[in-house]
Enzyme design. Structure first.
Site, PDB file in Angstrom:
ATOM      1  N   HIS A 201       0.825  -1.213   0.000  1.00  0.00           N
ATOM      2  CA  HIS A 201       0.000   0.000   0.000  1.00  0.00           C
ATOM      3  C   HIS A 201       0.852   1.253   0.000  1.00  0.00           C
ATOM      4  O   HIS A 201       0.499   2.252  -0.613  1.00  0.00           O
ATOM      5  CB  HIS A 201      -0.934   0.004   1.212  1.00  0.00           C
ATOM      6  CG  HIS A 201      -2.223  -0.692   0.937  1.00  0.00           C
ATOM      7  ND1 HIS A 201      -2.881  -1.427   1.870  1.00  0.00           N
ATOM      8  CD2 HIS A 201      -2.959  -0.747  -0.187  1.00  0.00           C
ATOM      9  CE1 HIS A 201      -3.989  -1.920   1.336  1.00  0.00           C
ATOM     10  NE2 HIS A 201      -4.046  -1.518   0.087  1.00  0.00           N
ATOM     11  N   ARG A 308      -8.834  -6.918 -11.497  1.00  0.00           N
ATOM     12  CA  ARG A 308      -8.675  -8.203 -10.807  1.00  0.00           C
ATOM     13  C   ARG A 308      -9.464  -8.128  -9.493  1.00  0.00           C
ATOM     14  O   ARG A 308      -9.077  -7.387  -8.596  1.00  0.00           O
ATOM     15  CB  ARG A 308      -7.197  -8.468 -10.515  1.00  0.00           C
ATOM     16  CG  ARG A 308      -6.348  -8.734 -11.758  1.00  0.00           C
ATOM     17  CD  ARG A 308      -4.901  -9.008 -11.356  1.00  0.00           C
ATOM     18  NE  ARG A 308      -4.104  -9.592 -12.421  1.00  0.00           N
ATOM     19  CZ  ARG A 308      -3.261  -8.902 -13.187  1.00  0.00           C
ATOM     20  NH1 ARG A 308      -3.118  -7.608 -13.015  1.00  0.00           N
ATOM     21  NH2 ARG A 308      -2.560  -9.512 -14.125  1.00  0.00           N
ATOM     22  N   ARG A 344     -13.098  -8.861 -13.981  1.00  0.00           N
ATOM     23  CA  ARG A 344     -12.879 -10.307 -14.125  1.00  0.00           C
ATOM     24  C   ARG A 344     -13.391 -10.977 -12.858  1.00  0.00           C
ATOM     25  O   ARG A 344     -13.012 -10.583 -11.748  1.00  0.00           O
ATOM     26  CB  ARG A 344     -11.383 -10.574 -14.293  1.00  0.00           C
ATOM     27  CG  ARG A 344     -11.096 -12.047 -14.399  1.00  0.00           C
ATOM     28  CD  ARG A 344      -9.636 -12.305 -14.594  1.00  0.00           C
ATOM     29  NE  ARG A 344      -8.887 -12.084 -13.373  1.00  0.00           N
ATOM     30  CZ  ARG A 344      -7.568 -12.174 -13.294  1.00  0.00           C
ATOM     31  NH1 ARG A 344      -6.865 -12.446 -14.377  1.00  0.00           N
ATOM     32  NH2 ARG A 344      -6.937 -11.983 -12.162  1.00  0.00           N
ATOM     33  N   GLU A 443      -6.589 -17.857 -21.911  1.00  0.00           N
ATOM     34  CA  GLU A 443      -5.294 -17.989 -21.235  1.00  0.00           C
ATOM     35  C   GLU A 443      -4.901 -19.451 -21.045  1.00  0.00           C
ATOM     36  O   GLU A 443      -3.903 -19.757 -20.414  1.00  0.00           O
ATOM     37  CB  GLU A 443      -5.305 -17.238 -19.904  1.00  0.00           C
ATOM     38  CG  GLU A 443      -6.455 -17.570 -18.980  1.00  0.00           C
ATOM     39  CD  GLU A 443      -6.497 -16.699 -17.720  1.00  0.00           C
ATOM     40  OE1 GLU A 443      -5.494 -16.050 -17.384  1.00  0.00           O
ATOM     41  OE2 GLU A 443      -7.555 -16.704 -17.060  1.00  0.00           O
ATOM     42  N   ASN A 466      -0.008 -13.982 -19.589  1.00  0.00           N
ATOM     43  CA  ASN A 466       0.780 -14.391 -18.412  1.00  0.00           C
ATOM     44  C   ASN A 466       0.582 -15.888 -18.180  1.00  0.00           C
ATOM     45  O   ASN A 466       1.530 -16.633 -17.915  1.00  0.00           O
ATOM     46  CB  ASN A 466       0.334 -13.638 -17.149  1.00  0.00           C
ATOM     47  CG  ASN A 466       0.492 -12.140 -17.289  1.00  0.00           C
ATOM     48  OD1 ASN A 466       1.183 -11.675 -18.193  1.00  0.00           O
ATOM     49  ND2 ASN A 466      -0.140 -11.380 -16.422  1.00  0.00           N
ATOM     50  N   ASP A 467      -0.681 -16.313 -18.277  1.00  0.00           N
ATOM     51  CA  ASP A 467      -0.959 -17.739 -18.097  1.00  0.00           C
ATOM     52  C   ASP A 467      -0.821 -18.521 -19.394  1.00  0.00           C
ATOM     53  O   ASP A 467      -0.363 -19.664 -19.381  1.00  0.00           O
ATOM     54  CB  ASP A 467      -2.371 -17.930 -17.524  1.00  0.00           C
ATOM     55  CG  ASP A 467      -2.382 -17.740 -16.026  1.00  0.00           C
ATOM     56  OD1 ASP A 467      -1.510 -18.321 -15.362  1.00  0.00           O
ATOM     57  OD2 ASP A 467      -3.233 -16.986 -15.521  1.00  0.00           O
ATOM     58  N   ARG A 477       5.192 -19.556 -14.290  1.00  0.00           N
ATOM     59  CA  ARG A 477       5.445 -18.117 -14.418  1.00  0.00           C
ATOM     60  C   ARG A 477       6.146 -17.512 -13.209  1.00  0.00           C
ATOM     61  O   ARG A 477       6.680 -16.407 -13.278  1.00  0.00           O
ATOM     62  CB  ARG A 477       4.131 -17.379 -14.725  1.00  0.00           C
ATOM     63  CG  ARG A 477       3.108 -17.419 -13.625  1.00  0.00           C
ATOM     64  CD  ARG A 477       1.749 -16.960 -14.100  1.00  0.00           C
ATOM     65  NE  ARG A 477       1.431 -15.599 -13.694  1.00  0.00           N
ATOM     66  CZ  ARG A 477       0.236 -15.045 -13.827  1.00  0.00           C
ATOM     67  NH1 ARG A 477      -0.755 -15.712 -14.385  1.00  0.00           N
ATOM     68  NH2 ARG A 477       0.016 -13.825 -13.432  1.00  0.00           N
ATOM     69  N   CYS A 514      -4.480  -8.659 -22.081  1.00  0.00           N
ATOM     70  CA  CYS A 514      -4.204  -7.994 -20.803  1.00  0.00           C
ATOM     71  C   CYS A 514      -3.028  -8.604 -20.049  1.00  0.00           C
ATOM     72  O   CYS A 514      -2.809  -8.311 -18.885  1.00  0.00           O
ATOM     73  CB  CYS A 514      -5.455  -7.985 -19.924  1.00  0.00           C
ATOM     74  SG  CYS A 514      -6.083  -9.624 -19.564  1.00  0.00           S
TER      75      CYS A 514
HETATM   76  C1  PEP Z   1      -2.924 -13.338 -17.568  1.00  0.00           C
HETATM   77  O1  PEP Z   1      -2.918 -14.518 -17.231  1.00  0.00           O
HETATM   78  O2  PEP Z   1      -2.315 -12.885 -18.562  1.00  0.00           O
HETATM   79  C2  PEP Z   1      -3.649 -12.343 -16.757  1.00  0.00           C
HETATM   80  C3  PEP Z   1      -3.758 -11.096 -17.144  1.00  0.00           C
HETATM   81  O3  PEP Z   1      -4.188 -12.750 -15.584  1.00  0.00           O
HETATM   82  P1  PEP Z   1      -3.359 -12.956 -14.233  1.00  0.00           P
HETATM   83  O4  PEP Z   1      -1.998 -12.337 -14.421  1.00  0.00           O
HETATM   84  O5  PEP Z   1      -4.164 -12.286 -13.182  1.00  0.00           O
HETATM   85  O6  PEP Z   1      -3.315 -14.436 -14.092  1.00  0.00           O
HETATM   86 MG    MG Z   2      -4.290 -15.306 -15.805  1.00  0.00          MG
END
Ligand code: PEP
Ligand code: MG
Length: 597
Positions: A201, A308, A344, A443, A466-467, A477, A514
């Site tokens: 924070h 998120r 989401r 994803e 990311n996933d 990851r 994203c």
């Molecule tokens: C992703 O998986 O790219 C994503 C944006 O979601 P998170 O990073 O929250 O898993």
């Molecule tokens: Mg994800």
């Protein structure tokens, strides 16, 4: 301000809030009030319980007061960082356990309260490896300190020594959110801490207050003296103690360059992200906490491409109620309107463990009961969130997105539950947006491969690289040992992204991305070439990506994409895109395009 006679000492940490400042160090060591922790006699039990109740009431009063000050100096959204502490003060579990210790173990109030707070903080930090969640431990410890100081009859307001008559850079072991909020914003030119993560924070507040900040510096205090000259560099994430003339000159010139660059980028704020030949990409922001919204809008985000929602669940002891969630979602859509907010639905599981929902520890949680799977297994929890989201949709431009979709079946199940909620709300006469857009994250490789079937069921896709990268390449990851294999330029990833975008467009729906790669200029170039409609990223990266888009032609980006699909290795692809981009930049310098800088 020179350190001619001494050698500069340079410490590297995590850059959390940009900016470069030169100033004198103030070493902040919050006065350690000596708190007497002792065992009591039976006859003292009632008296200690009353002392605890008084201290808690006073802590609440001082937090509310502090909150009010932040509302005045910043806004309601930033002030809400004190809400977890206020909520914790009302937590029956915290109080019951403290009373239990006072009554059964005959501990005095200070001893009982600090022990219970420590237990809470440890449990919280061990719930997950997520740095954001682990960072909430600071909130709990901050509350522990506040109440303990009150129990020791010390007024927490008078122990605050963060008011100054001259400019300073603060160096501390750690800074709590209340330290940061109480700090004299006029004279504090930067702050740096030995501990702390980028999503604490305090770091978020520093960003919002636009104070350069570096955290996680390690044992820098061993080298530091009060009054010593220091340079804080929030871009590189470093602090230089006793800088010599060379370091000072370098810092000043870097600061001039950055300021000029940022001023320049800021000019793009109100312009759209449109290529030279007129292809428009929506640039949105990824948001974890409502307090980030003002900052996000200031960077020219055209909405929130990924909200998120997990954090409203992880910040508290029990599950949030529909009303708790509705208040947050309503505030968010209202402050971002008329732009959209893609909420989401909860992506718990994986590395975000919630003991109230997940009873069994999983051997392989990323492949386990995560996100939509968890929601479908707990329809009650899912319905509460969907009701809050639909109700909030009456107040702005809300969209709903389901994470971790691996099959059409899951989408149909989720939509059926959403339809039930719609019927309920209609029956109850509660307003919501009947036209609300429903989307899914792509994803998981199976979703990308079946994107054509999935596209028939929803209004949009958002690609979560990311996933997608971790699941496609079988690379965790979060594991630094295989980090070099985590590769967005891998041909398999680029093919899955192309498949997804093409499938969406054939079905006439929009598609965004994203994952973190949206903020990578070379990836953004390729995504534009593939026809992506929206890119969502950390707000700070938006101006830079906007500049890139405004400086390229869709036709050139498409041509680059056509080439890369014939290349067989990621390094060939990366080298090709890098060289192609350099040549576009060279070309642009020779014949600049009007209105794109
Ligand atoms: C992703 O998986 O790219 C994503 C944006 O979601 P998170 O990073 O929250 O898993
Ligand atoms: Mg994800």
């Amino acid at each position: 301000m020179t350190g001619e006679s001494t050698t500069p000492s340079i410490w590297h940490g995590i850059p959390v809030s940009p900016g470069i400042q030169i100033g004198k160090l103030y070493i902040y060591d919050p006065a350690q009030t000596t708190i007497s922790r002792r065992f009591i006699r039976r006859g003292e039990i009632e008296q200690e319980k009353t002392r605890l109740a008084d201290a808690i009431a006073k802590a609440k009063e001082s937090l509310l007061d502090l909150r009010g000050k932040v509302v005045q100096s910043l806004d309601e959204a930033h002030a809400s960082i004190f809400d977890p502490q206020l909520m914790l003060l009302e937590d029956p579990l915290l109080l019951d356990r403290t009373y239990e210790r006072i009554e059964q173990q005959q501990q005095n109030a200070a001893m009982a309260f600090t022990s219970v707070v420590q237990q809470f903080a440890d449990q919280f930090a061990s719930l997950t490896t997520d740095s954001y969640i682990a960072g909430r431990k600071v909130d709990i410890m901050d509350l522990g300190k506040r109440v303990s100081q009150l129990l020791a009859s010390a007024d927490p307001e008078t122990t605050n020594s963060l008011q100054f008559t001259e400019d300073v850079i603060i160096l501390a072991s750690d800074m709590s959110p209340s330290d940061t909020a109480q700090m004299d914003h006029q004279h504090v030119k930067g702050f740096a801490t030995e501990l702390g993560g980028p999503t604490s924070h305090s770091a978020i507040l520093a960003k919002a207050l636009e104070i350069p900040c570096v955290v996680g510096l390690g044992r820098v205090l061993q080298d530091a003296r009060p009054g010593q000259v220091a340079i804080i560099d929030g871009y590189e994430g470093q602090i230089v103690l006793d800088p010599d003339q060379r370091e000072l000159a370098r810092a000043k010139s870097r600061r001039r360059r950055h300021l000029a660059y940022e001023r320049d980028l800021q000019k793009l704020r109100t312009l759209s992200a449109e290529t030279v030949d007129g292809f428009r990409v929506e640039l949105a922001a990824n948001v974890e906490l409502p307090i980030e919204i003002p900052h996000v809008l200031a960077h020219g985000a055209e909405g929130v491409g990924l909200f998120r929602t997990e954090f409203q669940y992880l910040e508290r002891a029990g599950l949030p109620t529909e009303e708790d969630l509705f208040i947050v979602y309503k505030k968010v859509v209202e402050s971002v309107a008329p732009h959209p907010v893609v909420f989401r639905t909860i992506d718990l599981g994986g590395d975000k463990f919630l003991s109230t929902l997940q009873t069994a520890r999983e051997v392989n949680p990323f492949m386990g009961l995560r996100a939509i799977r968890l929601c479908l297994a707990h329809p009650g929890v899912f319905k509460t969130q969907l009701r809050a989201l639909l109700r909030a949709s009456a107040f702005g431009n809300a969209r709903i997105m389901f994470p971790m979709i691996s099959s059409v079946r899951e989408v149909l199940q989720a939509k059926a539950i959403l339809d039930e909620i719609r019927d309920d709300l209609r029956r109850e006469g509660r307003p919501f947006n009947e036209e609300i857009q429903i989307g899914i994250m792509i994803e998981i490789p199976s979703a990308a491969v079946c994107a054509d079937s999935l596209a028939r069921e929803v209004d949009f896709f958002s690609i979560g690289t990311n996933d997608l990268i971790q699941y496609t390449l079988a690379v965790d990851r979060g594991n630094e040992q295989v980090a070099s294999l985590y590769d967005p330029f891998h041909p398999a990833i680029l093919r899955l992204i192309r498949t997804t975008i093409d499938a969406a467009h054939r079905q006439g729906i929009w598609v965004g991305l994203c994952g973190e790669i949206a903020a990578n200029p070379l990836c953004a170039l390729l995504l534009v070439g593939l026809g992506i409609n929206e890119l969502s990223m950390g707000a700070l990266a938006i101006p830079e990506i906007k500049r890139l888009i405004r400086g390229i032609r869709l036709a050139d980006a498409r041509r680059i994409c056509e080439e890369i699909y014939s290349l067989r290795t990621s390094s060939d692809i990366h080298a090709y895109v890098r060289e192609a981009y350099r040549s576009i930049q060279r070309q642009r310098r020779k014949s600049p395009v009007v209105g794109t800088s």
